[in-house]
Design a protein around this motif. Structure first.
Motif, PDB file in Angstrom:
ATOM      1  N   GLY A   4       0.816  -1.211   0.000  1.00 27.73           N
ATOM      2  CA  GLY A   4       0.000   0.000   0.000  1.00 27.73           C
ATOM      3  C   GLY A   4       0.847   1.258   0.000  1.00 27.73           C
ATOM      4  O   GLY A   4       0.543   2.239  -0.698  1.00 27.73           O
ATOM      5  N   ASP A   5       1.958   1.251   0.794  1.00 29.44           N
ATOM      6  CA  ASP A   5       2.846   2.415   0.831  1.00 29.44           C
ATOM      7  C   ASP A   5       3.512   2.642  -0.530  1.00 29.44           C
ATOM      8  O   ASP A   5       3.613   3.789  -1.018  1.00 29.44           O
ATOM      9  CB  ASP A   5       3.919   2.214   1.905  1.00 29.44           C
ATOM     10  CG  ASP A   5       3.319   2.215   3.310  1.00 29.44           C
ATOM     11  OD1 ASP A   5       2.189   2.724   3.465  1.00 29.44           O
ATOM     12  OD2 ASP A   5       3.973   1.697   4.238  1.00 29.44           O
ATOM     13  N   ILE A   6       3.957   1.533  -1.155  1.00 29.14           N
ATOM     14  CA  ILE A   6       4.612   1.668  -2.466  1.00 29.14           C
ATOM     15  C   ILE A   6       3.622   2.173  -3.512  1.00 29.14           C
ATOM     16  O   ILE A   6       3.930   3.075  -4.305  1.00 29.14           O
ATOM     17  CB  ILE A   6       5.219   0.313  -2.884  1.00 29.14           C
ATOM     18  CG1 ILE A   6       6.356  -0.064  -1.933  1.00 29.14           C
ATOM     19  CG2 ILE A   6       5.715   0.366  -4.325  1.00 29.14           C
ATOM     20  CD1 ILE A   6       6.921  -1.445  -2.182  1.00 29.14           C
ATOM     21  N   ALA A   7       2.425   1.595  -3.513  1.00 32.88           N
ATOM     22  CA  ALA A   7       1.423   2.014  -4.492  1.00 32.88           C
ATOM     23  C   ALA A   7       1.041   3.476  -4.288  1.00 32.88           C
ATOM     24  O   ALA A   7       0.864   4.232  -5.251  1.00 32.88           O
ATOM     25  CB  ALA A   7       0.187   1.117  -4.380  1.00 32.88           C
ATOM     26  N   GLY A   8       0.913   3.902  -3.019  1.00 26.91           N
ATOM     27  CA  GLY A   8       0.575   5.301  -2.757  1.00 26.91           C
ATOM     28  C   GLY A   8       1.656   6.259  -3.223  1.00 26.91           C
ATOM     29  O   GLY A   8       1.378   7.310  -3.825  1.00 26.91           O
ATOM     30  N   GLY A   9       2.941   5.894  -2.959  1.00 27.48           N
ATOM     31  CA  GLY A   9       4.039   6.756  -3.393  1.00 27.48           C
ATOM     32  C   GLY A   9       4.141   6.843  -4.905  1.00 27.48           C
ATOM     33  O   GLY A   9       4.287   7.940  -5.468  1.00 27.48           O
ATOM     34  N   LYS A  65      -1.556  -3.128  -5.361  1.00 24.55           N
ATOM     35  CA  LYS A  65      -1.845  -3.730  -4.057  1.00 24.55           C
ATOM     36  C   LYS A  65      -2.865  -4.863  -4.174  1.00 24.55           C
ATOM     37  O   LYS A  65      -2.634  -5.958  -3.624  1.00 24.55           O
ATOM     38  CB  LYS A  65      -2.329  -2.647  -3.084  1.00 24.55           C
ATOM     39  CG  LYS A  65      -2.643  -3.183  -1.697  1.00 24.55           C
ATOM     40  CD  LYS A  65      -3.119  -2.080  -0.766  1.00 24.55           C
ATOM     41  CE  LYS A  65      -3.473  -2.647   0.615  1.00 24.55           C
ATOM     42  NZ  LYS A  65      -3.970  -1.595   1.523  1.00 24.55           N
ATOM     43  N   PRO A  66      -4.020  -4.674  -4.852  1.00 23.46           N
ATOM     44  CA  PRO A  66      -4.941  -5.818  -5.003  1.00 23.46           C
ATOM     45  C   PRO A  66      -4.296  -7.013  -5.707  1.00 23.46           C
ATOM     46  O   PRO A  66      -4.599  -8.164  -5.385  1.00 23.46           O
ATOM     47  CB  PRO A  66      -6.092  -5.235  -5.830  1.00 23.46           C
ATOM     48  CG  PRO A  66      -6.068  -3.778  -5.549  1.00 23.46           C
ATOM     49  CD  PRO A  66      -4.623  -3.443  -5.382  1.00 23.46           C
ATOM     50  N   PHE A  67      -3.388  -6.755  -6.663  1.00 24.57           N
ATOM     51  CA  PHE A  67      -2.704  -7.847  -7.343  1.00 24.57           C
ATOM     52  C   PHE A  67      -1.854  -8.653  -6.366  1.00 24.57           C
ATOM     53  O   PHE A  67      -1.873  -9.890  -6.363  1.00 24.57           O
ATOM     54  CB  PHE A  67      -1.838  -7.288  -8.473  1.00 24.57           C
ATOM     55  CG  PHE A  67      -0.905  -8.295  -9.070  1.00 24.57           C
ATOM     56  CD1 PHE A  67      -1.381  -9.288  -9.909  1.00 24.57           C
ATOM     57  CD2 PHE A  67       0.447  -8.267  -8.763  1.00 24.57           C
ATOM     58  CE1 PHE A  67      -0.510 -10.232 -10.455  1.00 24.57           C
ATOM     59  CE2 PHE A  67       1.320  -9.200  -9.295  1.00 24.57           C
ATOM     60  CZ  PHE A  67       0.840 -10.184 -10.139  1.00 24.57           C
ATOM     61  N   LEU A  68      -1.101  -7.945  -5.509  1.00 26.69           N
ATOM     62  CA  LEU A  68      -0.286  -8.642  -4.522  1.00 26.69           C
ATOM     63  C   LEU A  68      -1.153  -9.418  -3.528  1.00 26.69           C
ATOM     64  O   LEU A  68      -0.822 -10.544  -3.140  1.00 26.69           O
ATOM     65  CB  LEU A  68       0.604  -7.649  -3.771  1.00 26.69           C
ATOM     66  CG  LEU A  68       1.807  -7.091  -4.522  1.00 26.69           C
ATOM     67  CD1 LEU A  68       2.627  -6.196  -3.596  1.00 26.69           C
ATOM     68  CD2 LEU A  68       2.683  -8.205  -5.063  1.00 26.69           C
ATOM     69  N   MET A  69      -2.265  -8.819  -3.090  1.00 25.81           N
ATOM     70  CA  MET A  69      -3.155  -9.513  -2.156  1.00 25.81           C
ATOM     71  C   MET A  69      -3.733 -10.779  -2.791  1.00 25.81           C
ATOM     72  O   MET A  69      -3.834 -11.821  -2.142  1.00 25.81           O
ATOM     73  CB  MET A  69      -4.280  -8.575  -1.712  1.00 25.81           C
ATOM     74  CG  MET A  69      -3.803  -7.399  -0.863  1.00 25.81           C
ATOM     75  SD  MET A  69      -5.140  -6.256  -0.460  1.00 25.81           S
ATOM     76  CE  MET A  69      -6.185  -7.310   0.537  1.00 25.81           C
TER      77      MET A  69
END
Length: 370
Positions: A4-9, A65-69
């Motif tokens: 989530g942090d990576i996707a947000g950045g 993030k959804p892909f990783l989840m």
């Protein structure tokens, strides 16, 4: 959280770069319009095209993030399925007709480490009914779950006609067993579907026959839509007594060889108790086996064998009159005396010196005692 942090950045960086690029395109387009090398329409079209071209980048970042989840969930499912042993192939066995045998069974409830039932063994012939009695917490309901295969025995075997429950195909075994648990669980559907256990192309005559045997046919017909009445999740539109009667009909559907009833008259009135007694008698008449877990003496009156449980162990087993004669003793006979009252079979009060007071030699009277 890290994803989530990576996707947000990356999303913030992408949005900043996109706005800067669109601003630069608008700036260059404005300069070209001023120099009369382009029109205003080209400037606007160029800005739109840049935004469209960068949209997939924004979408990919937002979906990271959804892909990783999803990938982690798939891996966890593979690990879980890898730990579940494959269902062994079983041969088709003939329908049971002779007996039920319990061989030194020990039961550990799921999630527990200590057994709650230990060293229980008995044999019941076809056409017989067994009543299981004992104080609360003695393991009666636990034993009933093992008899129908809902819980596996940690030790010993439960056998139908000599074959252990593990040798049966689960779907085939279900047709030969009827079970009414202490807490009746119904499902969102019609009354007919619940009685037929949601069987596809269920026989209407078999559904009605099961309802008649359970004394629920007239009760069902009182509903506006009869057997097609939808009962809601867990039978929320029914009373406790109605759920009990429909659950009994489900247990009797298809004339199973073994019928296990755990407190079948817990929520029933006198009419419902009479229906339970008739249902038990009907199973015996067609040469089936009935196991009844009961506190009230009314259900014990139609059985021919009794198993007395205490502390998770088998205390007594045999013909009904012999076992009840053994356990239903006056209070001064010992600490293990039991009394049959309108509220069930319960331990009598212990008296240290019965000769000291005559009234202490009798069980305490309660409302409903006979």
């Amino acid at each position: 959280r890290r994803a989530g942090d990576i996707a947000g950045g990356l999303g913030s960086l992408s949005k900043t770069l996109r706005l800067m690029l669109q601003s630069a395109v608008l700036g260059v387009g404005a300069w070209l319009v001023i120099e009369q090398q382009a029109t205003g329409g080209i400037m606007i079209a160029s800005s739109i095209m840049v935004g469209r071209a960068l949209a997939p980048v924004d979408l990919a970042i937002a979906s990271w993030k959804p892909f990783l989840m999803a990938r982690q969930s798939w891996k966890r499912l593979q690990d879980l399925f890898g730990k579940i042993p494959p269902v062994p192939e079983t041969m088709a066995l003939p329908a049971p007709r002779r007996d039920l045998r319990v061989e030194n069974v020990t039961i550990v409830p799921p999630g527990e480490k200590r057994p709650t039932v230990a060293a229980v063994g008995f044999q019941i012939q076809a056409g017989s009914a067994l009543g299981i009695i004992g104080p609360s917490g003695s393991g009666k309901s636990t034993l009933s779950r093992a008899l129908v295969g809902a819980w596996s025995a940690a030790g010993g075997k439960v056998r139908l006609d000599g074959a252990s429950l593990g040798q049966w195909n689960r779907e085939a075994l279900g047709r030969h067993i009827g079970y009414l648990p202490q807490g009746v669980e119904l499902f969102d559907g019609t009354i007919a579907e619940n009685i037929a256990r949601f069987e596809e192309d269920a026989d209407s005559e078999a559904i009605v026959a099961a309802a008649r045997t359970a004394g629920a046919h007239d009760l069902i017909l009182r509903f506006e839509e009869g057997y097609k009445t939808r009962i809601g999740e867990s039978g929320s539109s029914l009373s406790a007594g109605q759920r009990q009667r429909i659950g009994l009909a489900r247990a009797l559907y298809g004339d199973p060889f073994l019928v296990v009833l755990d407190e079948p008259n817990a929520n029933l009135d006198a009419e419902g108790e009479a229906a339970v007694v008739r249902a038990i008698a009907s199973v015996r008449e067609r040469n089936g086996i009935v196991v009844v877990v009961a506190h009230r003496p009314s259900a014990i009156g139609v059985v021919d064998q009794v198993l007395m449980m205490e502390g998770g162990r088998q205390k007594a087993f045999g013909p009904r009159d012999a076992v009840l004669g053994q356990v239903l003793k006056p209070a001064h006979a010992g600490r293990n005396g039991f009394a049959a009252t309108g509220h069930g079979i319960m331990p009598l009060r212990v008296v240290a010196n019965p000769a000291k007071s005559e009234k202490h030699s009798e069980p305490e009277k309660t409302d409903g005692d006979t």
